[in-house]
Design an enzyme around this catalytic site. Sequence first.
Site, PDB file in Angstrom:
ATOM      1  CB  CYS A 218      57.303  60.827  43.742  1.00  0.00           C
ATOM      2  SG  CYS A 218      56.026  61.879  43.020  1.00  0.00           S
TER       3      CYS A 218
ATOM      4  NE  ARG B   9      37.772  37.264  25.011  1.00  0.00           N
ATOM      5  CZ  ARG B   9      38.078  35.970  24.917  1.00  0.00           C
ATOM      6  NH1 ARG B   9      39.267  35.538  25.304  1.00  0.00           N
ATOM      7  NH2 ARG B   9      37.195  35.112  24.455  1.00  0.00           N
TER       8      ARG B   9
END
Length: 459
Positions: free
Chosen positions: A47, A449
């Site tokens: 990586c 929400r």
Amino acid sequence: MSPERLVVIGGDAAGMSAASQARRLRGPDELEIVAFERGHFTSFSACGIPYWVGGAVAGRDELIARGPEEHRARGIDLRMRTEVVAVDVAGKRVRARELDGGGGEFWTSYDKLVIATGARPVRPPLPGIGAAGVHGVQTLDDGQALLETLRAGEGRRAVVVGAGYIGVEMAEALIRRGYDTTVVNQDSEPMATLDPDMGRLVRRAMTGLGITMVDDAEVTKVLTDGHGRVRAVATDDVEFPADVVVLGIGVRPETGLAREAGLPLGEHGGLLTDISMRVRGHTDIWAGGDCVEVRDLVSGGERHIALGTHANKHGQVIGSNVGGDYATFPGVVATAVSKVCDLEIARTGLREKDARRAGLQYVTVTVESTSRAGYYPGAAPMTVKMLAERRTGRLLGVQIVGREGAAKRVDVAAVALTAGMTVDQMTALDLGYAPPFSPVWDPVLVAARKAVAAVREAG
């Protein structure tokens, strides 16, 4: 009584983690460990290669966590530049070949076997794909070869084929090296691990860096000069001049040995294991790392994800089980992060097309927020997209694109996915708050929400 013998195929994250953990639990008088690695390096960070190529990491050795001599000092018979060419399951033995020195082939028996052969870069069978100057990026040898090409300085034009994690990171590295960089991408937007609307934000950032983006284009051939070096990449109707080409199309499980041995493979070509990382149907064979498929905890299906985080966990689980302890790897929620310059990119869980493929009905919401309280210096915009199951409100996936502080926010969603939380439950999470770190309502909770409202509206 002679000790049992554990044979490990592959000397990187999964293989050597398994060997090291097994050695911690069982001494040399109980367990002999022989590991074969065909490359020049062990226990390295693939990586980190784009950051080494781009100059953020000073040198190759910084990417090596533990060298061969360190493993040998811990009682592991690690044989470098030795490639396993066959697995005889019935005879419980492997045939290996020394790649340097002409030592020939030989058989080694095992009581327990670990397959950690990793993955290989996708290299499509295109005309000219083997030309000098065309590079895949998977090992430290690959990174070294690419750097040597770049340092040779034979022109300053680069083409990256593919716009996934490796393609995007390598494009930034090439820009930092002073190359005029073009990315040829067969999808409509970069980062196919995101939904296209979120990938669009990444494309804007890449073009802002000076990278030329060519979307909805498929490379058909690599053109060469009279010396066999790459000179251009071609699609059906356009040629893109190139002095160096980097393949960023992705990787596939390296499971040729397993296939020839008759071991079970999944639809993505990876080895299939149970939660103890034991190969299905084989009591004394384990597999881990980039060569396996793992369970998706959100969809319930199998998927292939090549990440060092998973590989190291697989190795720990395998080593524990081989060593006489007990451990499991239940699965993943497919969390991944990356960056383009200062733009951070994160995802976890399902994309829209993943949810459709799994037969799930869902709602999506997208919110714009900031990384800090709006009045605090340095507050930067952040976009959060959230998927929730339509009937239950169960969280299905989150994607985040923004500046500083965006990427690691996905960890909150990863934990919620692993716990099977609903978006309603997420709104009550007690997250840390102070103006330098977050608005009063964290962007992930703002999205939750809004997702609650979308679920209610959908009935």
